[in-house]
Design a protein around this motif. Structure first.
Motif, PDB file in Angstrom:
ATOM      1  N   SER A 139       0.834  -1.199   0.000  1.00 35.82           N
ATOM      2  CA  SER A 139       0.000   0.000   0.000  1.00 35.82           C
ATOM      3  C   SER A 139       0.873   1.254   0.000  1.00 35.82           C
ATOM      4  O   SER A 139       1.914   1.295   0.654  1.00 35.82           O
ATOM      5  N   PRO A 140       0.446   2.312  -0.708  1.00 31.81           N
ATOM      6  CA  PRO A 140       1.217   3.560  -0.680  1.00 31.81           C
ATOM      7  C   PRO A 140       1.263   4.203   0.709  1.00 31.81           C
ATOM      8  O   PRO A 140       2.126   5.036   0.964  1.00 31.81           O
ATOM      9  N   THR A 141       0.356   3.808   1.602  1.00 31.33           N
ATOM     10  CA  THR A 141       0.358   4.369   2.962  1.00 31.33           C
ATOM     11  C   THR A 141       0.695   3.307   4.013  1.00 31.33           C
ATOM     12  O   THR A 141       0.362   3.461   5.194  1.00 31.33           O
ATOM     13  N   PHE A 142       1.383   2.232   3.592  1.00 30.38           N
ATOM     14  CA  PHE A 142       1.766   1.171   4.519  1.00 30.38           C
ATOM     15  C   PHE A 142       2.531   1.757   5.718  1.00 30.38           C
ATOM     16  O   PHE A 142       3.441   2.559   5.562  1.00 30.38           O
ATOM     17  N   GLY A 143       2.123   1.353   6.928  1.00 30.24           N
ATOM     18  CA  GLY A 143       2.780   1.815   8.146  1.00 30.24           C
ATOM     19  C   GLY A 143       2.307   3.173   8.632  1.00 30.24           C
ATOM     20  O   GLY A 143       2.707   3.634   9.698  1.00 30.24           O
ATOM     21  N   LYS A 144       1.434   3.831   7.885  1.00 30.41           N
ATOM     22  CA  LYS A 144       0.873   5.125   8.311  1.00 30.41           C
ATOM     23  C   LYS A 144      -0.354   4.857   9.176  1.00 30.41           C
ATOM     24  O   LYS A 144      -1.041   3.848   9.024  1.00 30.41           O
ATOM     25  N   TRP A 145      -0.637   5.795  10.057  1.00 32.10           N
ATOM     26  CA  TRP A 145      -1.781   5.650  10.943  1.00 32.10           C
ATOM     27  C   TRP A 145      -2.607   6.921  10.959  1.00 32.10           C
ATOM     28  O   TRP A 145      -2.123   7.999  10.589  1.00 32.10           O
ATOM     29  N   TYR A 146      -3.841   6.774  11.390  1.00 29.47           N
ATOM     30  CA  TYR A 146      -4.765   7.891  11.538  1.00 29.47           C
ATOM     31  C   TYR A 146      -5.371   7.774  12.928  1.00 29.47           C
ATOM     32  O   TYR A 146      -5.798   6.695  13.342  1.00 29.47           O
ATOM     33  N   GLY A 147      -5.396   8.890  13.656  1.00 26.43           N
ATOM     34  CA  GLY A 147      -5.987   8.908  14.982  1.00 26.43           C
ATOM     35  C   GLY A 147      -7.019  10.009  15.112  1.00 26.43           C
ATOM     36  O   GLY A 147      -6.852  11.086  14.533  1.00 26.43           O
ATOM     37  N   TRP A 174       1.040  -2.302  20.291  1.00 28.02           N
ATOM     38  CA  TRP A 174       0.399  -0.979  20.406  1.00 28.02           C
ATOM     39  C   TRP A 174       1.412   0.162  20.380  1.00 28.02           C
ATOM     40  O   TRP A 174       1.137   1.231  19.843  1.00 28.02           O
ATOM     41  N   ASN A 175       2.604  -0.050  20.971  1.00 25.79           N
ATOM     42  CA  ASN A 175       3.575   1.046  21.073  1.00 25.79           C
ATOM     43  C   ASN A 175       4.818   0.805  20.209  1.00 25.79           C
ATOM     44  O   ASN A 175       5.909   1.229  20.564  1.00 25.79           O
ATOM     45  N   ASP A 176       4.657   0.163  19.062  1.00 25.09           N
ATOM     46  CA  ASP A 176       5.747  -0.054  18.117  1.00 25.09           C
ATOM     47  C   ASP A 176       6.426   1.290  17.835  1.00 25.09           C
ATOM     48  O   ASP A 176       5.824   2.200  17.269  1.00 25.09           O
ATOM     49  N   ARG A 177       7.671   1.416  18.248  1.00 20.89           N
ATOM     50  CA  ARG A 177       8.399   2.698  18.132  1.00 20.89           C
ATOM     51  C   ARG A 177       8.534   3.176  16.697  1.00 20.89           C
ATOM     52  O   ARG A 177       8.601   4.372  16.449  1.00 20.89           O
ATOM     53  N   ASN A 178       8.593   2.253  15.746  1.00 22.85           N
ATOM     54  CA  ASN A 178       8.737   2.645  14.347  1.00 22.85           C
ATOM     55  C   ASN A 178       7.483   3.288  13.768  1.00 22.85           C
ATOM     56  O   ASN A 178       7.549   3.942  12.729  1.00 22.85           O
ATOM     57  N   LEU A 179       6.350   3.113  14.427  1.00 24.27           N
ATOM     58  CA  LEU A 179       5.099   3.687  13.936  1.00 24.27           C
ATOM     59  C   LEU A 179       4.872   5.104  14.454  1.00 24.27           C
ATOM     60  O   LEU A 179       4.249   5.913  13.783  1.00 24.27           O
ATOM     61  N   GLY A 180       5.335   5.391  15.655  1.00 23.30           N
ATOM     62  CA  GLY A 180       5.187   6.736  16.218  1.00 23.30           C
ATOM     63  C   GLY A 180       3.752   7.135  16.525  1.00 23.30           C
ATOM     64  O   GLY A 180       3.404   8.315  16.427  1.00 23.30           O
ATOM     65  N   ILE A 181       2.930   6.184  16.903  1.00 23.35           N
ATOM     66  CA  ILE A 181       1.534   6.513  17.231  1.00 23.35           C
ATOM     67  C   ILE A 181       1.510   7.356  18.505  1.00 23.35           C
ATOM     68  O   ILE A 181       2.136   7.015  19.500  1.00 23.35           O
ATOM     69  N   ALA A 182       0.787   8.462  18.452  1.00 22.04           N
ATOM     70  CA  ALA A 182       0.722   9.416  19.562  1.00 22.04           C
ATOM     71  C   ALA A 182      -0.386   9.030  20.550  1.00 22.04           C
ATOM     72  O   ALA A 182      -1.374   9.738  20.711  1.00 22.04           O
ATOM     73  N   TRP A 183      -0.204   7.891  21.210  1.00 21.16           N
ATOM     74  CA  TRP A 183      -1.186   7.454  22.196  1.00 21.16           C
ATOM     75  C   TRP A 183      -1.219   8.447  23.362  1.00 21.16           C
ATOM     76  O   TRP A 183      -0.170   8.934  23.781  1.00 21.16           O
ATOM     77  N   PRO A 184      -2.394   8.697  23.941  1.00 21.64           N
ATOM     78  CA  PRO A 184      -2.498   9.639  25.054  1.00 21.64           C
ATOM     79  C   PRO A 184      -2.207   9.011  26.417  1.00 21.64           C
ATOM     80  O   PRO A 184      -2.618   9.554  27.443  1.00 21.64           O
ATOM     81  N   LEU A 227       5.267  -4.162  13.813  1.00 19.00           N
ATOM     82  CA  LEU A 227       4.839  -4.361  12.435  1.00 19.00           C
ATOM     83  C   LEU A 227       5.932  -5.018  11.597  1.00 19.00           C
ATOM     84  O   LEU A 227       5.655  -5.924  10.803  1.00 19.00           O
ATOM     85  N   ALA A 228       7.178  -4.605  11.749  1.00 17.73           N
ATOM     86  CA  ALA A 228       8.284  -5.145  10.953  1.00 17.73           C
ATOM     87  C   ALA A 228       8.469  -6.652  11.154  1.00 17.73           C
ATOM     88  O   ALA A 228       8.977  -7.333  10.263  1.00 17.73           O
ATOM     89  N   ASP A 229       8.046  -7.176  12.297  1.00 13.65           N
ATOM     90  CA  ASP A 229       8.187  -8.606  12.580  1.00 13.65           C
ATOM     91  C   ASP A 229       6.988  -9.430  12.119  1.00 13.65           C
ATOM     92  O   ASP A 229       6.942 -10.637  12.341  1.00 13.65           O
ATOM     93  N   MET A 230       6.013  -8.785  11.487  1.00 16.63           N
ATOM     94  CA  MET A 230       4.776  -9.475  11.097  1.00 16.63           C
ATOM     95  C   MET A 230       4.649  -9.645   9.583  1.00 16.63           C
ATOM     96  O   MET A 230       3.572  -9.956   9.087  1.00 16.63           O
TER      97      MET A 230
END
Length: 186
Positions: A90-98, A146-156, A172-175
């Motif tokens: 996907s062109p947005t692989f590894g991207k997230w939306y919150g 949930w807290n995969d450092r490579n994704l950088g999700i801004a969990w509160p 994600l990289a291990d999956m």
């Protein structure tokens, strides 16, 4: 209803029409024809409701061989909801939306099949309601840490309440061998 596109293909935020007066309010939480016109087609085969306390993180979940589309909302409390593109190629692989979903803003989010999904409760408690396009299959369930450092999700939350299963998921990289493959129709 107003449909707001996100940068993730097929992931849309829905702002339902609210009819409010001195008695309270009314809203349609689902109308097959209107949602189909917005590109959200069922059939939806299973509805689920969870209750969680502040600081709980549930996710990031997906089903590999029987991927589920989900229409989610929060009828009580508030959550920070996260969608992660895990579709290989996907062109947005590894991207997230919150986005914040709450009883106050009454927003809904549609997550198409092929994405991982999770949320964090930001109120004292929250009811999380979701419709699924496929039945839950325990043997097909997968997850991303949930807290995969490579994704950088801004969990509160820094120290969430987690299930043992969610705590044990891999980054994600291990999956790579357990991810859906992107196609324009995913």
């Amino acid at each position: 209803m107003r449909v707001i596109s996100t940068e993730l293909e097929g992931v849309v935020l829905i702002e339902p029409e609210i009819f409010q007066d001195a008695r309270g309010f009314f809203m349609e939480t689902y109308h097959a024809m209107r949602y189909a016109q917005a590109g959200i087609e069922g059939p939806f085969v299973q509805d689920n409701l969870s209750w969680s306390v502040r600081g709980t993180v549930r996710g990031l979940h997906y089903q590999l061989k029987q991927p589920q589309g989900k229409l989610v909302m929060v009828p009580y409390g508030s959550v920070y909801d996260v969608v992660l593109d895990i579709r290989k190629g996907s062109p947005t692989f590894g991207k997230w939306y919150g986005v914040e979903l709450s009883a106050e803003n009454r927003l809904q989010l549609y997550i198409p099949p092929g994405y991982a999904h999770g949320f964090c409760v930001t109120s004292d408690g929250a009811a999380f309601l979701y419709k699924c396009t496929r039945f839950y299959s325990p043997s097909d369930e997968r997850g991303i840490l949930w807290n995969d450092r490579n994704l950088g999700i801004a969990w509160p939350v820094a120290e969430p309440l987690l299930s043992a299963k969610d705590r044990a998921y891999k980054p994600l990289a291990d999956m790579a061998d357990e991810l859906p493959v992107y196609s324009r129709t995913s």
